[in-house]
Motif scaffolding. Structure first.
Motif, PDB file in Angstrom:
ATOM      1  N   MET A  49       0.845  -1.184   0.000  1.00 24.88           N
ATOM      2  CA  MET A  49       0.000   0.000   0.000  1.00 24.88           C
ATOM      3  C   MET A  49       0.882   1.237   0.000  1.00 24.88           C
ATOM      4  N   ARG A  50       0.460   2.210  -0.778  1.00 28.78           N
ATOM      5  CA  ARG A  50       1.164   3.491  -0.813  1.00 28.78           C
ATOM      6  C   ARG A  50       0.160   4.601  -0.513  1.00 28.78           C
TER       7      ARG A  50
ATOM      8  N   GLU B 296      -1.272  -0.710   7.699  1.00 27.73           N
ATOM      9  CA  GLU B 296      -2.241  -0.426   6.638  1.00 27.73           C
ATOM     10  C   GLU B 296      -3.625  -0.079   7.174  1.00 27.73           C
TER      11      GLU B 296
ATOM     12  N   GLU C 280       5.420   4.272   1.117  1.00 27.92           N
ATOM     13  CA  GLU C 280       5.156   2.836   1.230  1.00 27.92           C
ATOM     14  C   GLU C 280       4.804   2.519   2.682  1.00 27.92           C
ATOM     15  N   VAL C 281       3.579   2.080   2.910  1.00 28.07           N
ATOM     16  CA  VAL C 281       3.090   1.821   4.253  1.00 28.07           C
ATOM     17  C   VAL C 281       3.386   0.367   4.635  1.00 28.07           C
TER      18      VAL C 281
ATOM     19  N   GLU D  18      -4.891   6.605  -1.410  1.00 30.54           N
ATOM     20  CA  GLU D  18      -4.136   5.360  -1.484  1.00 30.54           C
ATOM     21  C   GLU D  18      -3.813   5.103  -2.954  1.00 30.54           C
TER      22      GLU D  18
ATOM     23  N   ARG E  57      -5.483   3.439   6.456  1.00 23.22           N
ATOM     24  CA  ARG E  57      -6.801   3.511   5.814  1.00 23.22           C
ATOM     25  C   ARG E  57      -7.802   4.286   6.685  1.00 23.22           C
TER      26      ARG E  57
ATOM     27  N   THR F 128       2.910  -3.230   6.162  1.00 19.72           N
ATOM     28  CA  THR F 128       1.691  -4.046   6.227  1.00 19.72           C
ATOM     29  C   THR F 128       0.967  -3.904   7.559  1.00 19.72           C
TER      30      THR F 128
END
Length: 62
Positions: free
Chosen positions: A1-2, A44, A38-39, A61, A48, A41
């Motif tokens: 996820m970015r 995340e 770059e998040v 995102e 969000r 994991t």
């Protein structure tokens, strides 16, 4: 996820920093920025939540 913060929309409410301080920080001017796009994991879900809670919808995102 970015993640990405639109600096034209951010108004410095700081919700993202409160919800996910390992991903977001505030600039010297008081606006949000992603520390690293770059998040990890394990962060995340918090990232969000920060996206969903941003009053200006300035975080997206990728």
């Amino acid at each position: 996820m970015r993640v990405w913060v639109d600096d034209q929309r951010c108004r410095g409410h700081g919700m993202c920093l409160t919800l996910c301080p390992d991903v977001f920080s505030l600039t010297e001017d008081g606006y949000a920025e992603a520390i690293d796009t770059e998040v990890p994991t394990d962060l995340e879900a918090a990232a969000r939540e920060a996206i969903a809670c941003c009053p200006e919808q300035a975080i997206s995102e990728k």
